[in-house]
Design an enzyme around this catalytic site. Structure first.
Site, short mmCIF file in Angstrom:
data_model
loop_
_atom_site.label_atom_id
_atom_site.label_comp_id
_atom_site.label_asym_id
_atom_site.label_seq_id
_atom_site.Cartn_x
_atom_site.Cartn_y
_atom_site.Cartn_z
N GLU B 50 0.86 -1.18 0.00
CA GLU B 50 0.00 0.00 0.00
C GLU B 50 0.90 1.23 0.00
OE1 GLU B 50 -3.43 -1.87 2.98
OE2 GLU B 50 -2.33 -0.07 3.54
N ASP B 61 -5.85 9.02 10.54
CA ASP B 61 -4.50 8.56 10.87
C ASP B 61 -3.98 9.11 12.17
OD1 ASP B 61 -3.62 6.79 8.70
OD2 ASP B 61 -4.06 8.53 7.43
N TYR B 176 -10.54 -4.89 3.48
CA TYR B 176 -9.59 -4.47 4.51
C TYR B 176 -10.38 -4.30 5.79
CZ TYR B 176 -5.78 -1.58 6.55
OH TYR B 176 -4.79 -1.06 7.33
#
Lengths: 405, 278
Positions: B50, B61, B176
């Site tokens: 990725e 994040d 994912y």
């Protein structure tokens, strides 16, 4: 601008949260189920007469509504044009319009059984309002505030802490409002199960822009009624400052379908539009941030740029999506005022009317000094005085001291 | 359409092992070093890579990946240069799947159609765009699928059985699974809980399920690889890179090896995993 004009400007957003091409739900999957829950909970509250009755009770007895519509006689004489009325949102409990929205969201949070409230704040007005209502209803409160804003809005930080809130200074990015919002979203993603995110402006993922607008529309609804009582007719124009744009949307929305009413939003031009500023419509373009598509300040690679305004509450590189749509349809005219113009307006209103405005609201007063003299004496102009200037006095004292030296 | 991702999972199924998915931020700490790290990853044991597209406001994040993105932007990284980096990698490696991961705004500003065409030509196989849930599929997901790219969706602990079909509807390549509610680099999830979640997702889809967020050690990677079709590691690699930089935040002679060494040890963890009985 060549798109077809809608029959009504008051029906948005659509079921997916779009105002024309703007708005939407651009959030991480973790948050999506919550946002859908919130949408349902808000729709149920809106349809429940007991919710509205409770709201009205608190608005009257706790917030102190209705706020007055005040004829600013000396300011009117001084400018020599339009007859100027100030919508006195600064007289609300907590000192600004922010409390209208926070009360609504806290009532929704209570219906959803959420015990922990988080919020972002720029000037601290939304943080103070959130801390206040959390104290009133016995809820845990965490406020994210950029470290730069913590420094320049010290009185509001003390106030939030005194009310029992935890204020978290945000050190990431530019350490202002946009970073506080990023950090609040990170908290929300982490604590989804017990936490309600109380957003302070008409931005973010659907349903926030609509919900916040609905809670703030009390400003425009009262203005309509009060102007009818005072003058027997509608106002001819409305003026309000815009960061995210909640006080402006609250004043504007009830008048959007009255074509005789001219509407002006005032963005923060900072040091000037060719330098550092916070005017997303004047200096930005459509993009996606913080859950919605709207006008944003960014570079050619789509990286978000730093905003600058003397006023922490306007220091944000975006604007609510409904404003972007009202700009593109041409219904609202968006202007901008610089730091210096806002400062001069702060002094003007303080000296002429004995009302120090918040630096945010001073941007609206600044444009008023250009708009009012050009209009006839029977032109009725309403300015939203969204907050009081007490919180800005330490900062302004420093600036004026610096200029004397 | 079969992408490099589909081919890889078919191959791994034959070998009876899970995939090791690694993350690096494009342009961290500078474009040249970042390309060198990218080239070193397959040899060190990465099965899928990725590549983070740096963004100023990465809302999902944690501090490590935020800082990596800011280092990359400071070194002049742009989306155009990220695609150049993919082209540079493909000159030497035409099999390792590459997935671009990031936020929508830089792509929206680049132009969706132009981006998809350029990404496909450069050799990108899939996209993970954090702030595009199924509710916004018209924006990029549907056009990406038409352009022959996989659109890999995140499923989370808040994605319940009622919502899973909507999340999986236009997902391709793999799913994912974000093992925690939280940001990248946060605490690890319990492997038993992860196993149950993977089983739940597999009741709804035939796609491979990879699990990420919170995996930092070979032991943790192994535990996850026993429950899922792949283990994703990001923050641990970004931290190893950061620790190799000099005081000015510049790459040193140790930087490429620092990342490759961690990847190699984590890869051993993944390869040591016993495949869960199907």
């Amino acid at each position: 601008m060549n798109q077809r004009l809608p029959n009504s400007f008051r029906t948005g957003p659509d079921e997916r949260g779009h105002f024309g091409n703007f708005g939407g739900r651009f959030v991480a999957e973790t948050l999506m189920p919550l946002i859908l829950d919130l949408e349902k909970a808000y729709a149920a509250a809106k349809a429940d007469p007991s919710f509205q009755a409770q709201m009205n009770g608190h608005l009257k007895d706790y917030v102190g509504r209705p706020s007055p519509l005040y004829f600013a006689e000396r300011l009117t004489e001084h400018l020599g044009g339009a007859k100027i009325y100030l919508k006195r949102e600064e007289l609300n409990h907590t000192g600004s319009h922010k409390v209208n929205n926070v009360l609504g969201q806290i009532m929704v949070a209570r219906r959803m059984g959420k015990k922990r409230i988080i919020a972002e704040t720029g000037a601290g007005q939304h943080g103070v309002a959130t801390a206040t209502l959390c104290a009133r209803f016995g809820l845990e409160c965490v406020v994210y505030m950029g470290a730069v804003d913590v420094a320049r809005q010290a009185p509001n930080v003390f106030r939030m802490e005194m009310l029992g809130a935890k204020v978290v200074p945000v050190q990431s990015g530019t350490r202002t409002l946009k970073d506080a919002m990023n950090e609040a979203l990170r908290d929300w993603v982490t604590n989804v199960h017990n936490t309600f995110y109380c957003i302070g402006t008409v931005a973010g993922p659907h349903p926030y822009p609509m919900m916040v607008r609905d809670f703030q529309s009390v400003i425009g609804e009262e203005t309509r009624k009060q102007m009818q009582e005072a003058e027997g007719r509608l106002p001819d124009s409305l003026v309000a400052c815009i960061g995210g744009g909640s006080n402006a949307m609250g004043l504007f929305h009830p008048f959007l379908d009255d074509p005789s009413v001219e509407i002006f939003g005032v963005e923060a031009a900072g040091h000037g539009l060719t330098q550092l500023h916070a005017a997303s419509i004047a200096g930005g373009r459509p993009g996606v941030l913080h859950g919605n598509r709207t006008y944003l300040l960014m570079d050619d690679d789509g990286q978000i740029q730093d905003a600058h305004s003397i006023s922490a509450g306007l220091d944000y590189p975006g604007i609510g999506p409904e404003h972007s749509w009202l700009h593109e349809t041409g219904r609202v005219t968006y202007l901008s005022a610089t730091d210096d113009e806002a400062l001069a307006a702060f002094m003007l209103l303080s000296r002429l009317e004995g009302i120090p405005p918040a630096l945010e609201s001073a941007h609206a007063i600044a444009k008023l000094t250009e708009l009012a003299p050009k209009r006839p004496k029977d032109h009725l102009m309403v300015v939203n005085l969204s907050g009081r200037g007490d919180k800005d006095i330490p900062q302004i004292t420093e600036i004026l001291k610096g200029r004397k030296q | 359409m079969t992408t490099r991702i589909d081919a890889l999972f078919a191959e791994l199924a034959k070998e009876g092992r899970s995939a090791f998915v690694t993350f690096l931020m494009a342009g961290d700490p500078d474009p040249a070093t970042s390309l060198d790290i990218l080239k070193a990853l397959p040899k060190a044991g990465a099965d899928i890579i990725e590549i983070g597209m740096p963004f100023t406001d990465p809302m999902a994040d944690g501090p490590s990946i935020q800082a990596a993105g800011l280092r990359a932007l400071k070194s002049g990284m742009t989306l155009r240069k990220t695609l150049e980096m993919v082209r540079g990698f493909r000159e030497e490696d035409n099999t390792t799947p590459l997935v671009l991961m990031g936020y929508y705004n830089p792509i929206y500003i680049y132009g969706v159609d132009k981006f998809l065409a350029d990404a496909k030509t450069a050799g990108v196989d899939g996209l993970i765009i954090v702030d595009l849930p199924p509710e916004e599929d018209d924006e990029l997901c549907i056009p990406a699928l038409k352009a022959g790219l996989n659109f890999i969706r995140l499923a989370t602990p808040t994605t319940d059985d009622k919502r899973l079909p909507a999340v999986l509807a236009n997902t391709s390549g793999f799913v994912y699974y974000v093992s925690i509610t939280g940001i990248t680099g946060a605490a690890a999830a319990d492997s038993k809980v992860v196993g149950d979640a993977v089983a739940r997702i597999k009741r709804h889809t035939k796609l491979p399920v990879c699990v990420g967020f919170g995996i930092r050690t070979p032991q943790a990677a192994r535990a996850i690889a026993e429950k899922a079709d792949g283990a994703v590691v990001g923050t641990a690699l970004v931290d190893a890179l950061r620790d190799s930089l000099d005081t000015q935040g510049q790459a040193t002679a140790k930087t490429v090896a620092a990342v490759a060494d961690v990847v190699a040890s984590l890869a051993q963890g993944v390869r040591g995993a016993k495949q869960a009985a199907e």
